[in-house]
Write an enzyme that holds these catalytic residues in place. Sequence first.
Site, mmCIF file in Angstrom:
data_model
loop_
_atom_site.group_PDB
_atom_site.id
_atom_site.type_symbol
_atom_site.label_atom_id
_atom_site.label_comp_id
_atom_site.label_asym_id
_atom_site.label_seq_id
_atom_site.Cartn_x
_atom_site.Cartn_y
_atom_site.Cartn_z
ATOM 1 N N VAL B 147 0.838 -1.199 0.000
ATOM 2 C CA VAL B 147 0.000 0.000 0.000
ATOM 3 C C VAL B 147 0.877 1.253 0.000
ATOM 4 O O VAL B 147 1.767 1.396 0.835
ATOM 5 C CB VAL B 147 -0.929 0.020 1.231
ATOM 6 C CG1 VAL B 147 -1.861 1.221 1.166
ATOM 7 C CG2 VAL B 147 -1.719 -1.272 1.319
ATOM 8 N N CYS B 148 0.594 2.149 -0.945
ATOM 9 C CA CYS B 148 1.281 3.436 -1.042
ATOM 10 C C CYS B 148 2.799 3.203 -1.163
ATOM 11 O O CYS B 148 3.232 2.454 -2.024
ATOM 12 C CB CYS B 148 0.900 4.299 0.162
ATOM 13 S SG CYS B 148 1.417 6.005 0.006
ATOM 14 N N GLN B 149 3.592 3.816 -0.303
ATOM 15 C CA GLN B 149 5.039 3.587 -0.370
ATOM 16 C C GLN B 149 5.352 2.110 -0.113
ATOM 17 O O GLN B 149 6.301 1.558 -0.676
ATOM 18 C CB GLN B 149 5.738 4.459 0.676
ATOM 19 C CG GLN B 149 7.243 4.404 0.621
ATOM 20 C CD GLN B 149 7.872 5.050 1.858
ATOM 21 O OE1 GLN B 149 7.271 5.081 2.923
ATOM 22 N NE2 GLN B 149 9.065 5.569 1.701
#
Lengths: 442, 377
Positions: B147-149
């Site tokens: 998720v995300c980074q």
Amino acid sequence: METERKWGTDFSEAWLGAQANLMQSWADAWLGFSKATEGAERAKESTRPWGTTGDIYNQWLNMCQEMFGEYWKGAPLGIDEQTFEKTPWGAQTYARLYEFWANAAKILSGTSPGGKGIPESYQEFCDFWLENYNELLRGFFTFPHLEPLRGLLGSAAELSQMYADVLSKFSGPWMEAMQGLPEKTAEALRKGPQGYADVHRWWLQAYEQTWGRVLRMTPLGLTRETSEMLQRGTESLIEHYAAMTDYSSAFYRVGTEAMQKVATKLGDMYNKGQAPKTYKEFYTLWWTTNEEALYELFKSPEFSRLLGRVVDATMRVRKRYDDIMEEYLKALPVPTRSEMNDLYKTLYLLKKEVRENTKQVRELEEKLRTTETALGKEESLKKEVRENTKQVRELEEKLRTTETALGKEESLKKEVRENTKQVRELEEKLRTTETALGKEES
Amino acid sequence: MRNPFVENTEQLMKEMTEANRKLLKLSDILMNLSDTDVGTTPKDLVYEEDRMRLFHYKPMMKTPCPVPMLVTYALVNRQYMLDLQQDRSLIRNLLSLGLDIYIIDWGYPGPADRYLTLDDYINGYMNRAVDIVRERSKLDKINLVGVCQGGTFSVIYAALYPEKLRNLVVMVTPVDFDTDDGLLHVWARDLPIDNMVDTLGVIPGDLMNVGFVMLKPFQLMVDKYVGLMENCDEKEVVENFVRMEKWIFDSPGQAGEAIRQFVNDLYKNNLLIKNKLKIGGQTVDLRRINMPLLNIFAEQDHLVPPSASKPLNDAVSSEDKSFFSLRGGHIGIYVSSQSQTELAPAVAEWITTRSQLPKKAVSGRNKKSESAKNQAT
């Protein structure tokens, strides 16, 4: 729990009392206003004096701020002042916005019936706006990690003070000698933020050529190192100030443009008969217009470079500040950040090495297990081989015995065969003899 | 110029009265808030190392998906965003749909963590977490959800260790950083990250928050709180607001060397999508990603714009790859109603259909032990 309840009850009672007072003053004001406007035509309502309702509203806002400001401070849940400031009744935004626009409208509407301001009023209006805009932006454009320097770097206003201090300490005599500065400063005041930034650049250029060189002069003597450190610190502060001035100037410019956009949009809406009916509608128009204006600024490569420059300058100030602090801390029996960083690095490398070693140990353990398994198998095989060899030998022995037995059997067989042959021969002889005897007998 | 809101005195009075009422109501609610806990879905701690902790959520079905999934969140902010509140928890939804979930909590880096690198995070902590899940599940390959980074980390990991992953799911994950669609991408080009890391060591979470708030200053610092007042009649609304507020400002610092490389190699030089990024001496070649890939993005994401996420699908060699897009922004992907009603079922179905094991599909090591056991019996 009891304390909390009492605290809440006390507040509620005080709040209700304050409300009653406010409503009374409101009612009085409303009464006065009604009398003053009694008989006036509806069409003239737009020329109503601002004072009446505006003052009441301001009074109400001030009361809310004071009451709730105190209220949150004593909250048992640990809700701090910021919590209050984040509500629309906090001094920073929603409420101040009302005050600002009420006053702004007053300034502008006081100039001509059409609302077109004369330059002096407009300047007053802009100054008022900038002051408030800066106040608004203060909250989210400061650098919280620089707590020790917050007062120094927190806002353009504070920077101005810092700038004045630096100026008086380091370059006061020079500034006094500078001719034309008062004129330029006056020009900056007339031009507003952009003019201020221009003057600053002019000043910085002059500084670089004069005092800047003095400050960069290589110090000598016993206190050489410390002096150099302080010089670097001052220099970084000046650089930071220069960057922050340009940065603040960009915000001011956008703020002014956004303010003008709000006014224009509002005028258009009025002309079309679509004026905001509630304060909330106006507020929405205000913040979305500002947000759009800031976004336009933010997405430009120029702003990105400016932001980078500000952060870079801020870091340099922080670094110099840390260096100076460390220099003074050396005399105290406490570890400095640099010393701790050395330890952290050693710790990091050791941890890494331990992990690597642990990994290798596990791999070796695995190999060992595999080897042991293989060795276990070898032993088992050897045992099996030994067992087999033994069995083979036993079998060989048996074979030999059997063969011997067989050999004897063969010999016996041969003897038997020989004997049998001899018996047969004897029998033949016997038969022959008997035949001969028979013939003879016959 | 006329004052637009003072002229209508009656309306103003109404607004003031209503504001009074709401202010008292909000005060009352804030004094009696009881349920603002976050990350409440039951889970067990199964492994920890330094600041990193690996949790295993208690499955909600008797026979959950046979292949567990490991969730890797960003270093920025906290992973409990995926389990913010009971009625809006992506984790809870996925569990109820039969998934078996592990999650990494990166913790809060302290001053001593300034030297941690991306190599330490990906080849170190993350790889060990994957191995723990593989061991516990007795499988050679597991599912990875980034998720995300954390998604970027997962993409890098998948390129380095394709043999350990069965499926890869990434959510709002930047991969191509050369875009002007998000302000972070624009600003990062001029960010003096080297100077920042050299000066600060661990970059404070509060400083990161200044940057995030600056992306939409009026919305995030002004209107959000005005909006709270608008809806403060309901205790539940205030509680949810407080939970979100907690998450937004619960920001761990960033380990210096890791964020230095992340900004320089990814944001500034865009090495990942060019297959030139090096982690721990190894080149990250996205073409090595050959497992099924689900790429989820938010159409109005101002932090990770779709233009930064979508190029991943063209960069991998997976044959089974697809997109899933959601309306709304970066945060909405975790807590919006669309996230709960559409995203969770879609993810669960995608993973479940790709996680069916043939009988006795256990890891090589386990095969041997089972075989030995059979011989013994």
